[in-house]
Write a protein that holds these residues in place. Sequence first.
Motif, mmCIF file in Angstrom:
data_model
loop_
_atom_site.group_PDB
_atom_site.id
_atom_site.type_symbol
_atom_site.label_atom_id
_atom_site.label_comp_id
_atom_site.label_asym_id
_atom_site.label_seq_id
_atom_site.Cartn_x
_atom_site.Cartn_y
_atom_site.Cartn_z
ATOM 1 N N ARG A 162 0.824 -1.200 0.000
ATOM 2 C CA ARG A 162 0.000 0.000 0.000
ATOM 3 C C ARG A 162 0.862 1.254 0.000
ATOM 4 N N ASN A 163 2.146 1.110 0.341
ATOM 5 C CA ASN A 163 3.080 2.236 0.286
ATOM 6 C C ASN A 163 3.713 2.376 -1.094
ATOM 7 N N ASN A 164 3.204 1.604 -2.054
ATOM 8 C CA ASN A 164 3.735 1.602 -3.423
ATOM 9 C C ASN A 164 5.187 1.120 -3.448
ATOM 10 N N GLU A 165 5.492 0.188 -2.583
ATOM 11 C CA GLU A 165 6.822 -0.414 -2.537
ATOM 12 C C GLU A 165 6.724 -1.862 -2.999
ATOM 13 N N SER A 166 7.588 -2.245 -3.915
ATOM 14 C CA SER A 166 7.512 -3.572 -4.517
ATOM 15 C C SER A 166 8.379 -4.563 -3.746
ATOM 16 N N PHE A 204 12.096 -4.806 -3.940
ATOM 17 C CA PHE A 204 12.553 -4.885 -5.326
ATOM 18 C C PHE A 204 11.902 -3.746 -6.100
ATOM 19 N N ASN A 205 12.597 -2.610 -6.147
ATOM 20 C CA ASN A 205 12.052 -1.415 -6.767
ATOM 21 C C ASN A 205 12.602 -1.157 -8.167
ATOM 22 N N GLU A 206 13.323 -2.134 -8.711
ATOM 23 C CA GLU A 206 13.809 -2.016 -10.086
ATOM 24 C C GLU A 206 12.665 -2.299 -11.062
ATOM 25 N N PHE A 233 2.450 -12.767 0.695
ATOM 26 C CA PHE A 233 2.035 -11.392 0.463
ATOM 27 C C PHE A 233 0.715 -11.073 1.153
ATOM 28 N N SER A 234 -0.109 -12.072 1.382
ATOM 29 C CA SER A 234 -1.313 -11.850 2.189
ATOM 30 C C SER A 234 -0.923 -11.470 3.611
ATOM 31 N N LYS A 235 0.120 -12.118 4.128
ATOM 32 C CA LYS A 235 0.621 -11.775 5.466
ATOM 33 C C LYS A 235 1.301 -10.414 5.464
ATOM 34 N N ALA A 236 1.992 -10.091 4.366
ATOM 35 C CA ALA A 236 2.637 -8.780 4.279
ATOM 36 C C ALA A 236 1.602 -7.664 4.334
ATOM 37 N N GLY A 237 0.435 -7.904 3.774
ATOM 38 C CA GLY A 237 -0.623 -6.914 3.856
ATOM 39 C C GLY A 237 -1.115 -6.709 5.277
ATOM 40 N N LEU A 238 -1.016 -7.763 6.118
ATOM 41 C CA LEU A 238 -1.382 -7.626 7.520
ATOM 42 C C LEU A 238 -0.344 -6.821 8.286
ATOM 43 N N ILE A 239 0.916 -6.928 7.878
ATOM 44 C CA ILE A 239 1.984 -6.188 8.563
ATOM 45 C C ILE A 239 1.891 -4.706 8.241
ATOM 46 N N ASN A 290 -0.218 -2.371 7.813
ATOM 47 C CA ASN A 290 -1.564 -1.854 7.991
ATOM 48 C C ASN A 290 -1.515 -0.383 8.372
ATOM 49 N N ASP A 291 -2.672 0.167 8.729
ATOM 50 C CA ASP A 291 -2.743 1.601 9.024
ATOM 51 C C ASP A 291 -1.897 1.990 10.222
ATOM 52 N N ARG A 292 -1.685 1.035 11.143
ATOM 53 C CA ARG A 292 -0.980 1.369 12.367
ATOM 54 C C ARG A 292 0.535 1.271 12.220
ATOM 55 N N ARG A 293 0.993 0.671 11.154
ATOM 56 C CA ARG A 293 2.435 0.512 10.979
ATOM 57 C C ARG A 293 2.818 0.675 9.517
ATOM 58 N N CYS A 294 2.227 1.649 8.844
ATOM 59 C CA CYS A 294 2.467 1.839 7.416
ATOM 60 C C CYS A 294 3.851 2.410 7.133
ATOM 61 N N ARG A 295 4.557 2.912 8.167
ATOM 62 C CA ARG A 295 5.885 3.473 7.959
ATOM 63 C C ARG A 295 6.991 2.455 8.246
ATOM 64 N N LEU A 296 6.646 1.203 8.426
ATOM 65 C CA LEU A 296 7.632 0.172 8.719
ATOM 66 C C LEU A 296 8.577 -0.005 7.533
ATOM 67 N N LYS A 297 9.869 -0.045 7.820
ATOM 68 C CA LYS A 297 10.865 -0.155 6.753
ATOM 69 C C LYS A 297 10.849 -1.550 6.149
ATOM 70 N N SER A 298 11.313 -1.630 4.906
ATOM 71 C CA SER A 298 11.280 -2.903 4.181
ATOM 72 C C SER A 298 12.166 -3.948 4.855
#
Length: 571
Positions: A236-240, A265-267, A541-547, A549-557
Motif C-alpha cells: 500500500r506504500n507503493n513499494e515492490s 525490489f524497486n527495479e 504477500f497476504s501476510k505482508a498486507g497484515l503487517i 496496515n494503518d498502524r504501521r504503514c511506515r515500517l521499513k522494508s
Amino acid sequence: MDRRSSSVWAYFTIKDNVNAKSDICHKIYSYKSTLTNLKKHLSSRHFIFLKQGQSINENQSTESSIDDPSSTHHTYDNSINSSSISLPSTTSIPSTSQQNSLIDSAPSNANANAFSQIVTGQSQMQADNNAKSHKRKQLSIATYIPKKMTVDMKKDIDQSLLNLFTKDYQPFKLVEDKGFKQFVKMLNPNYTLPNCHSISKQYIPALYEKRLREVKELVVQEAKHVCLTTDCWTSRNNESFMAITIHFVDSNFSLQSILISCSSFNENHTAINLSEQIQKTIDEWQLEGKIKLAVSDNATNIKNALGLLKLKHLGCFAHTLNLIVQSALTLENELIDKVKTIVTYFRRSTVANNKLKTYQINNGIDKPKKLLQDVQTRWNSTYYMLNRFIELENPIRGTLGLLDKAPQTLNSDEWSIIKELCTVLRPFEEATRAVSERSNQLDEQNQDQPDYISIDNPSTSNSPSIWETIDTSIAKLIPSGTSKSRAIIEVQRYLEDGMLKRNMDPLKWWQEHKYNYPYLHILAKQTLCCLGTSVPCERIFSKAGLILNDRRCRLKSEKVEMLLFLNYNST
C-alpha cells in the motif's frame, strides 16, 4: 545458585566456568575474569549496545514485586528481637556454656544452692521470653517478595513477547500501550517490558539472525533437490517486494517449505532484473544445481527470467485455472453484474437484509444465511456468490417483492443460466481449492470467510466432480508388467503394489516403504518436492498486507523482511 545479573546473559549461555556461547551466532567467548569480551561481541557483531552496569532486573521495584505465593519460598524476618522483655542492665543472662562453667566452678556448700537457684531462675526467664517472642512473630513483607528473575526465565518471557510481533504481527508500539503494560504487570511484576526501540533495533534483528543461521544449516544438510516458487507484490506504500520460497523433502520424508527471500525490489520488472535477483538469492543459499523445478505465474517477464537462468519452469496451475475461468465468465458479464447489483443492495440495506433474514426464519430455516459478495481478483469468489444466490432463490424472490425501490429480479431463464453456470464451474473450484490448500491447513483467507467453503460435498451432489473422474480413471488402472519392467524386480514390485487413495499422504507412504524400494524412494524424494502452484508466495504477500496496515504503514522494508521470514520459518 544462579548469580548472573548482567543483561549480557540475555544473549549468552554458559558452557563451562570459562566460556559462554552466543545465542545468536553460537560463537564461543571467554568470560573468566570479565564480561568485556561478551559485550564487545554484541556491539561489534550484532550492534547490540548495553548500558554500563545494566542488570537483568533493572528498573524493578521491590515494593511492587508481588508474585504467586506458591512459587515463593517463605523466609522469616530475622530482624525481630529475640526477647521482648529486657533485664536490668546490671544483670546479664549467661549462655548455656557459661552456665555450665559457673555450675562446675560453684562451691559445694550453701552458697552453691543459692547460686544454682539464680541460674535456674534466669534460664526459666529466658525460656519464657523465647516463648513470648515466638508467639508474637509474624510474616514480614519480605515473605511475599519473590526472588529476582533469573536469566533463563527472562529469556523465555522475552521469546514469548517476540511471538506477538513475529506470529501475530502486532505493532512494536504495543509495549507502550497502557493497558498492555498493566496486563503484563499483573501477570509478573518482576518483568520489565522492553521499549519499542529495543524490540526493533535489538530483539528482532537478533532473533532474525539466529533463525537465519538455523534455517541455512537445515537447507545445507537436508535440501538436495528443491522446488522454487517466486512472485512479486506491491504494498500500500507503493513499494515492490519479491518473494522466493523453496520446498524439499527431508530425510524423514516430510515436505519442508522455507522462505529464503522477501526483499524490496524497486527495479523495473524486466526479465534481466528479475533473473539477477533470483540468481543472487540462489548463490546466497548455495542452491546452484539443486533446483528441479521453478514455479511462477504465467507472466512473460518472470517466464523469460527463469529461462535466462536455465531453470525448468512450470506455470502456476491455480493461476492458469484462474485465467481460463475469468475468460469464460466474460461471456456472461451482463448477467453476473445483475446478480452483483442485487447482492450489493441486500448487503448495503439494513432493512432489506433484515427482511431476507426474517423470511428465512419464517420458512423454518434455523440458521439464516447471508448473500456473499465476490472479489474481483478471485474468480472462485464469483462462484461462491452465485452458488449462495441459487441456494437462497426462494427467499430472494419473496423478499424483493416486499421491498420498495428494489432492484430488478431475475427471470426464469436467467435463474436457469446461473444454475448451469455453477454446475460448469464446480469442478474448477474443487481443483483450485485442492491445489491451493497447504498440508493440514486451509488458506488463511478462507478462515476469514468460512461461508465460502460451506458448499455441498461432491460425493452427495448430482453435479459433476473432478475427483469422480480422477478416482474412476485410477480405479481402472491395472498394473501390467512388460518384459522389460519384470526384469527389474523393484520396479515390478512397485507396479504390482496397490494404488494409494487420493486423500492419503504419499510422502508418509514412501517413508514407511522406503526399505522395500531402496532405489525408487530416492527418485521419489527428488521429484515429490515439486509443487503445482506458486500459492506459497501469494500467501506470504497476504501476510505482508497484515503487517503494513494503518498502524504501521511506515515500517521499513528491512523490518518487513525480518518479520515475514520469522513468521514463515517459525518452528
